[in-house]
Design an enzyme around this catalytic site. Sequence first.
Site, mmCIF file in Angstrom:
data_model
loop_
_atom_site.group_PDB
_atom_site.id
_atom_site.type_symbol
_atom_site.label_atom_id
_atom_site.label_comp_id
_atom_site.label_asym_id
_atom_site.label_seq_id
_atom_site.Cartn_x
_atom_site.Cartn_y
_atom_site.Cartn_z
ATOM 1 N N GLY A 154 0.770 -1.227 0.000
ATOM 2 C CA GLY A 154 0.000 0.000 0.000
ATOM 3 C C GLY A 154 0.807 1.285 0.000
ATOM 4 O O GLY A 154 0.233 2.369 0.049
ATOM 5 N N GLY B 261 2.805 2.269 -2.473
ATOM 6 C CA GLY B 261 2.921 2.813 -3.818
ATOM 7 C C GLY B 261 4.051 2.230 -4.643
ATOM 8 O O GLY B 261 4.548 2.884 -5.574
ATOM 9 N N LYS B 262 4.459 0.994 -4.332
ATOM 10 C CA LYS B 262 5.523 0.348 -5.113
ATOM 11 C C LYS B 262 5.152 0.278 -6.589
ATOM 12 O O LYS B 262 5.927 0.635 -7.471
ATOM 13 C CB LYS B 262 5.789 -1.072 -4.606
ATOM 14 C CG LYS B 262 6.381 -1.170 -3.241
ATOM 15 C CD LYS B 262 6.792 -2.587 -2.913
ATOM 16 C CE LYS B 262 5.642 -3.572 -2.907
ATOM 17 N NZ LYS B 262 4.698 -3.340 -1.808
ATOM 18 N N THR B 263 3.935 -0.209 -6.857
ATOM 19 C CA THR B 263 3.506 -0.386 -8.244
ATOM 20 C C THR B 263 3.407 0.961 -8.967
ATOM 21 O O THR B 263 3.858 1.098 -10.105
ATOM 22 C CB THR B 263 2.155 -1.124 -8.299
ATOM 23 O OG1 THR B 263 2.305 -2.414 -7.700
ATOM 24 C CG2 THR B 263 1.680 -1.300 -9.726
ATOM 25 N N SER B 264 2.835 1.951 -8.299
ATOM 26 C CA SER B 264 2.687 3.274 -8.920
ATOM 27 C C SER B 264 4.029 3.843 -9.327
ATOM 28 O O SER B 264 4.221 4.307 -10.457
ATOM 29 C CB SER B 264 1.996 4.238 -7.945
ATOM 30 O OG SER B 264 0.754 3.732 -7.538
ATOM 31 N N ASP C 192 4.425 -9.606 -7.638
ATOM 32 C CA ASP C 192 3.504 -9.440 -6.519
ATOM 33 C C ASP C 192 2.240 -10.256 -6.779
ATOM 34 O O ASP C 192 1.565 -10.055 -7.791
ATOM 35 C CB ASP C 192 3.153 -7.955 -6.373
ATOM 36 C CG ASP C 192 2.299 -7.674 -5.141
ATOM 37 O OD1 ASP C 192 1.800 -8.636 -4.527
ATOM 38 O OD2 ASP C 192 2.130 -6.499 -4.809
ATOM 39 N N THR D 106 -4.025 -1.883 -3.157
ATOM 40 C CA THR D 106 -3.254 -2.966 -2.534
ATOM 41 C C THR D 106 -3.897 -3.483 -1.252
ATOM 42 O O THR D 106 -4.045 -4.699 -1.092
ATOM 43 C CB THR D 106 -1.807 -2.520 -2.280
ATOM 44 O OG1 THR D 106 -1.208 -2.172 -3.531
ATOM 45 C CG2 THR D 106 -0.989 -3.625 -1.631
#
Length: 592
Positions: A23, A25-28, A50, A505
Amino acid sequence: MYTLFHPNKLELTPYLFFTGKGGVGKTSTACATAVTLAEEGKNVLLVSTDPASNLQDVFEIELTNKPTAIPIVNHLYVANLDPETAAKEYKDKVVAPYRDKLPDAVINQMEEQLSGACTVEIAAFDEFSSLLTNKEIIHTYDHVIFDTAPTGHTLRLLQLPTAWSGFLDESTHGASCLGPLAGLNAKKEMYEAAVQALANPDQTTLFLVTLPDSSPLQEAARASKELGEIGIKNQVLMINGVMKSYVKEDETSTAFYIRQQQALSSMPGKLKSIPTYDIQLAPFNITGIHNIRHLFDEEFSNNNHKETFSRKDAPNLHTLIDDLYERKQRIIFTMGKGGVGKTTVAAAIAVGLAEKGQRVHLTTTDPAAHLDKVLNHNTGNITVSRIDPKIEVEKYQKEVIEASKDQLDEEGIAYLEEDLRSPCTEEIAVFRAFANIVEKANEEIIVIDTAPTGHTLLLLDATHAYHREMERSTGEVPLSVQQLLPRLKNPKETTVVIVTLAEATPVHEASRLQEDLKRASIMPKWWVINRSLYATHTSDPILHGRSRSEMEWIELVQKKSNEQYVIIPWKAKNPVGYEMLKELVKNTKEAH
């Protein structure tokens, strides 16, 4: 204030790993970095390992485990590796040789032993190890960006010689947390090369993604130390979601800004020596190429911030508490990923039931819960205990090592010690402490902050019946645990409350948690959406944009929970102490 992050401000290595709590913001940030580099003409491969990946939502295109070209971004390719599928294949491969040789009970136990988060992580490591060592990949792409990095626990385990010795295959003491690792022996050289690539500062940069909040910052400091100790020292700290200004007339906006600044000013010392960059709080969800392109903007367009939107009616927290009271529930668990507010929700439930005249015992594993004021409340209806996971794990580790020391050599003990640092070990150790409290407090309602996953419950259940085969990995299961497991599965006595945030997430991870519990024959009764900006009616342009983006996740929770959910608004002050928790229970307004 730190420098705003932009990929062109750094000399970037070929491999870029993004890691951090769920949550943050790794993906962002990984997606925005990939798009920016690709649009500068670099050939980029973005890979997610992930299990809760939402890359398909971000790019609005179907993805597979093979690199897929993104049509409207030249030079960008994306692969969505599914470690859960890989873990299943790995499990089948490991168990297959034993199917006709061991009793069904033992085979079932082995399969459950291989169903946990650790096995998924080793499968994910297998997936990106092949990319790190693939010469064709190295020559094809300027940058390979990984959304999610391995933990220090997994890397340390793979660096121990005993992990490759095959002794587990011959041992009569059962499987480790990662299962019999002898099946991985053929890939030893590839794994060694992958670990070397991770530790090479000319090849790999580790981006520690965090939020301007105390819990994620502490987690980033822990991950930095843990990964640094095994050689991954080329680290960059990215503080995501930093609010640069606020609306003085808006209580939510002002409090939001002040809280972030307080967290940043008390940032762990370990992080202060790492190159650090900010990413501004965006008024939108990172879905669609348009939003991805603008994540690193210095200024956001607020043209639509006054747009109104319909609000879903949702019951507030007292609806959940009324249900628990009317159904005479005796054991209540709050569950969810770290940072979603399980402790606050557990404390609020305890206060709500105490206000109805019930005697309640609240137990938490959160050392920073600040629940002393609850203890001092003069009604005497609530008692509180704290369980220190670190102490419980150390006690449990000593028990297991003591029981095994005469049967293992020095290398075997070293492997066992590392294996006992796994998430599964902590769940089992803490659950034993919870079970002791429940056993001693049958005259009170027990509210427990945090519970083991369905995987660990199945493991404990199987261990109860077949502990002789598995005593090395799980130890003797106390009578209190044996008695608690059936109670936990009894909906007439026990309720599990899943806590989440209205973000991608946390909701995806909460959904996986619900499925995991179902495998253990436990069906959560309620979901709680905590710290909702949507429910605050904030007028701040950035926060209003964030609140609008919560709508799709609230709708998904409504569906997943079969409409058994409540919303707690984001609060200007942390609800600490009896009186504030009472207000949270009593005065939470229905969103409308």
